[in-house]
Design a protein around this motif. Structure first.
Motif, short mmCIF file in Angstrom:
data_model
loop_
_atom_site.label_atom_id
_atom_site.label_comp_id
_atom_site.label_asym_id
_atom_site.label_seq_id
_atom_site.Cartn_x
_atom_site.Cartn_y
_atom_site.Cartn_z
N LYS A 1 0.89 -1.23 0.01
CA LYS A 1 -0.01 -0.11 0.02
C LYS A 1 0.75 1.34 -0.03
CE LYS A 1 -3.40 2.57 2.55
NZ LYS A 1 -4.18 2.45 3.94
N ASN A 2 2.02 1.27 0.95
CA ASN A 2 2.66 2.55 0.86
C ASN A 2 3.47 2.68 -0.10
OD1 ASN A 2 1.60 3.11 3.58
ND2 ASN A 2 3.60 2.24 4.72
N THR A 3 4.00 1.61 -0.77
CA THR A 3 4.87 1.80 -1.95
C THR A 3 4.18 2.27 -3.08
OG1 THR A 3 6.29 0.05 -1.31
CG2 THR A 3 6.50 0.46 -3.72
N LEU A 4 2.87 1.71 -3.44
CA LEU A 4 1.91 1.98 -4.54
C LEU A 4 1.43 3.33 -4.37
CD1 LEU A 4 -0.34 -1.04 -4.97
CD2 LEU A 4 1.53 -0.31 -6.44
N GLN A 5 1.51 4.02 -3.01
CA GLN A 5 1.03 5.35 -2.83
C GLN A 5 2.11 6.17 -3.20
OE1 GLN A 5 -2.26 6.49 -1.96
NE2 GLN A 5 -1.40 8.25 -2.96
N TYR A 6 3.40 5.87 -2.89
CA TYR A 6 4.76 6.64 -3.07
C TYR A 6 4.64 6.50 -4.70
CZ TYR A 6 5.89 6.25 1.89
OH TYR A 6 5.99 6.51 3.03
N LEU A 7 4.50 5.55 -5.40
CA LEU A 7 4.72 5.62 -6.72
C LEU A 7 3.73 6.40 -7.58
CD1 LEU A 7 5.33 2.03 -7.47
CD2 LEU A 7 7.13 3.82 -7.87
N THR A 8 2.30 6.22 -6.89
CA THR A 8 1.27 7.24 -7.60
C THR A 8 1.66 8.47 -7.28
OG1 THR A 8 -0.19 5.40 -7.12
CG2 THR A 8 -1.14 7.63 -7.45
N ASP A 9 2.06 9.27 -6.12
CA ASP A 9 2.44 10.25 -5.92
C ASP A 9 3.69 10.83 -6.44
OD1 ASP A 9 -0.05 10.44 -4.43
OD2 ASP A 9 1.00 10.35 -2.55
N ASP A 10 4.46 9.98 -6.96
CA ASP A 10 5.78 10.44 -7.65
C ASP A 10 6.73 11.05 -6.78
OD1 ASP A 10 7.38 10.50 -9.83
OD2 ASP A 10 6.67 12.30 -10.64
N ARG A 11 7.01 10.18 -5.62
CA ARG A 11 7.93 10.67 -4.37
C ARG A 11 8.94 9.80 -4.19
NH1 ARG A 11 4.05 13.04 0.35
NH2 ARG A 11 2.46 14.34 -1.19
N LEU A 12 9.09 8.57 -4.83
CA LEU A 12 10.21 7.74 -4.93
C LEU A 12 11.38 7.93 -5.89
CD1 LEU A 12 8.63 4.29 -4.35
CD2 LEU A 12 9.60 5.71 -2.47
N TYR A 13 12.45 7.82 -5.57
CA TYR A 13 13.45 8.20 -6.41
C TYR A 13 14.48 6.90 -6.55
CZ TYR A 13 12.53 13.13 -6.40
OH TYR A 13 11.99 14.27 -6.71
N MET A 14 14.94 6.78 -7.54
CA MET A 14 15.74 5.46 -7.67
C MET A 14 17.44 6.03 -8.18
SD MET A 14 16.21 2.15 -7.86
CE MET A 14 14.36 1.64 -8.09
N LEU A 15 18.21 5.53 -7.43
CA LEU A 15 19.67 5.79 -7.53
C LEU A 15 20.53 4.71 -8.07
CD1 LEU A 15 22.29 7.68 -7.41
CD2 LEU A 15 22.38 6.84 -5.02
N THR A 16 20.94 4.44 -9.28
CA THR A 16 21.40 3.53 -9.91
C THR A 16 22.90 3.82 -10.05
OG1 THR A 16 19.55 2.87 -11.19
CG2 THR A 16 21.58 1.70 -11.83
N VAL A 17 23.78 2.86 -9.43
CA VAL A 17 25.28 3.16 -9.62
C VAL A 17 25.70 1.93 -10.56
CG1 VAL A 17 27.42 3.33 -8.31
CG2 VAL A 17 25.34 4.14 -7.26
N VAL A 18 26.57 2.50 -11.51
CA VAL A 18 27.03 1.73 -12.64
C VAL A 18 28.47 1.82 -12.40
CG1 VAL A 18 27.24 0.73 -14.86
CG2 VAL A 18 25.05 1.96 -14.19
N ILE A 19 29.23 0.89 -12.31
CA ILE A 19 30.80 0.87 -11.93
C ILE A 19 31.31 -0.16 -12.97
CG2 ILE A 19 32.84 0.34 -10.16
CD1 ILE A 19 30.19 0.68 -8.02
N GLY A 20 31.95 0.36 -13.89
CA GLY A 20 32.71 -0.29 -14.87
C GLY A 20 31.67 -1.12 -15.66
N GLU A 21 32.15 -2.28 -16.28
CA GLU A 21 31.15 -3.05 -17.07
C GLU A 21 30.62 -4.31 -16.34
OE1 GLU A 21 33.42 -4.26 -20.48
OE2 GLU A 21 33.94 -2.14 -20.91
#
Length: 148
Positions: A36-56
């Motif tokens: 429920k909380n996650t769907l609400q955060y997604l609906t409200d556009d409040r979550l951020y995703m940090l993706t770290v790419v190191i080398g290959e």
């Protein structure tokens, strides 16, 4: 296998399949699960995703919730800068990810702040092995995440 620390089902069904409140009560509205909380955060556009790419060969992602939250469906740009310095693993206490917490980790940052810094945590400086990151806001470490 996967655990709720990394993934969770949006819903599940058991017994005779039916679309009814009983199924929603056992899945989306059940306070034992983060759905429920996650769907609400997604609906409200409040979550951020940090993706770290190191080398290959190394890629890690961390979903987080900046707090205080911005208004519903308001764009809050957050830039990322990689700091030049690193931290040794021995000097870091990683935040413990608790699936029972039922929400992504929060990162406290002023509402008008538009940038976070990340600092790599090194398991072995000589071998250049990165084992995690620190999220730094206004010069203060706000979150530590261990790569798995």
């Amino acid at each position: 296998g996967n655990s709720m620390m990394y993934t969770f089902p949006i819903t599940y069904t058991q017994g005779p399949l039916r679309e009814c409140y009983a199924n929603l009560k056992e899945t989306v509205f059940n306070p034992k699960y983060p759905t429920k909380n996650t769907l609400q955060y997604l609906t409200d556009d409040r979550l951020y995703m940090l993706t770290v790419v190191i080398g290959e060969s190394q890629c890690q992602s961390l979903c987080f919730l900046p707090t205080p939250s911005h208004d519903v469906c308001t764009v809050r740009p957050i830039g990322v800068e990689v700091l030049d310095d690193t931290t040794e693993e021995a000097s870091v206490t990683f935040d413990i990810e608790d699936a029972a917490q039922l929400s992504p980790p929060t990162v406290e940052m002023p509402a008008n702040e538009e940038k976070i810094d990340i600092r790599f945590v090194m398991a072995d400086e000589e071998a250049q092995i990165i084992c995690g990151i620190e999220i730094v806001v206004c010069g203060v470490v706000k979150c530590t995440h261990e790569f798995r």
